[in-house]
Design a protein around this motif. Structure first.
Motif, mmCIF file in Angstrom:
data_model
loop_
_atom_site.group_PDB
_atom_site.id
_atom_site.type_symbol
_atom_site.label_atom_id
_atom_site.label_comp_id
_atom_site.label_asym_id
_atom_site.label_seq_id
_atom_site.Cartn_x
_atom_site.Cartn_y
_atom_site.Cartn_z
ATOM 1 N N UNK A 9 -12.477 5.826 -18.654
ATOM 2 C CA UNK A 9 -11.688 6.919 -18.106
ATOM 3 C C UNK A 9 -12.585 7.891 -17.349
ATOM 4 N N UNK A 10 -13.778 8.162 -17.884
ATOM 5 C CA UNK A 10 -14.693 9.084 -17.200
ATOM 6 C C UNK A 10 -15.060 8.569 -15.816
ATOM 7 N N UNK A 11 -15.291 7.289 -15.714
ATOM 8 C CA UNK A 11 -15.634 6.716 -14.412
ATOM 9 C C UNK A 11 -14.474 6.888 -13.425
ATOM 10 N N UNK A 12 -13.263 6.705 -13.898
ATOM 11 C CA UNK A 12 -12.083 6.895 -13.047
ATOM 12 C C UNK A 12 -11.932 8.359 -12.637
ATOM 13 N N UNK A 13 -12.206 9.273 -13.561
ATOM 14 C CA UNK A 13 -12.114 10.699 -13.238
ATOM 15 C C UNK A 13 -13.195 11.093 -12.236
ATOM 16 N N UNK A 14 -14.366 10.480 -12.345
ATOM 17 C CA UNK A 14 -15.427 10.725 -11.350
ATOM 18 C C UNK A 14 -14.983 10.243 -9.975
ATOM 19 N N UNK A 15 -14.357 9.084 -9.932
ATOM 20 C CA UNK A 15 -13.853 8.582 -8.651
ATOM 21 C C UNK A 15 -12.801 9.522 -8.088
ATOM 22 N N UNK A 16 -11.918 10.017 -8.964
ATOM 23 C CA UNK A 16 -10.882 10.955 -8.530
ATOM 24 C C UNK A 16 -11.511 12.221 -7.939
ATOM 25 N N UNK A 17 -12.608 12.672 -8.539
ATOM 26 C CA UNK A 17 -13.301 13.871 -8.045
ATOM 27 C C UNK A 17 -14.205 13.556 -6.862
ATOM 28 N N UNK A 18 -14.193 12.300 -6.433
ATOM 29 C CA UNK A 18 -14.988 11.826 -5.285
ATOM 30 C C UNK A 18 -16.487 11.988 -5.515
ATOM 31 N N UNK A 19 -16.891 11.718 -6.744
ATOM 32 C CA UNK A 19 -18.311 11.708 -7.083
ATOM 33 C C UNK A 19 -18.807 10.282 -6.859
#
Length: 112
Positions: free
Chosen positions: A1-11
């Motif tokens: 989930x953290x990886x997906x949230x990072x993608x969402x934040x465009x990190x």
């Protein structure tokens, strides 16, 4: 989930390990300290760090966390396959916990 949230934040993906090590410090350091490290040490844009850190404050039963994440129209509209997979997995965990009668006794903490 953290990886997906990072993608969402465009990190960028290549910064994921550094970001996850910072997020892991939230149980020992303040949100401001972690944000400062993300920006100054890991080179994450302050706005992107803030987007990500807003998600790390989410806590609650699996059903509550799912409701919060799935009600976020921006997250759901831009969700990658990773986000959808993570939410599917969280739904599965939630169903199992409910089947065992402990769904309301478990807390999901996205800062961990």
């Amino acid at each position: 989930l953290l990886q997906a949230l990072c993608q969402h934040a465009q990190i960028p993906d290549e910064k994921f390990l550094g970001v996850s090590s910072c997020i892991d410090k939230l149980d020992k350091s303040s949100l401001k300290e972690v944000q400062k490290e993300l920006v100054e040490s890991k080179g994450i844009d302050a706005t992107k760090a803030e987007i990500l850190l807003n998600y790390t404050t989410i806590k609650g039963t699996p059903a509550d966390v799912l409701r919060i994440l799935e009600s976020n129209e921006i997250l759901m509209s831009s969700s990658s396959g990773k986000a959808k997979e993570a939410l599917r997995d969280l739904h599965t965990v939630s169903r199992y916990l409910k089947a065992f009668g402990c769904g309301d006794e478990i807390e999901i903490d996205l800062s961990l």
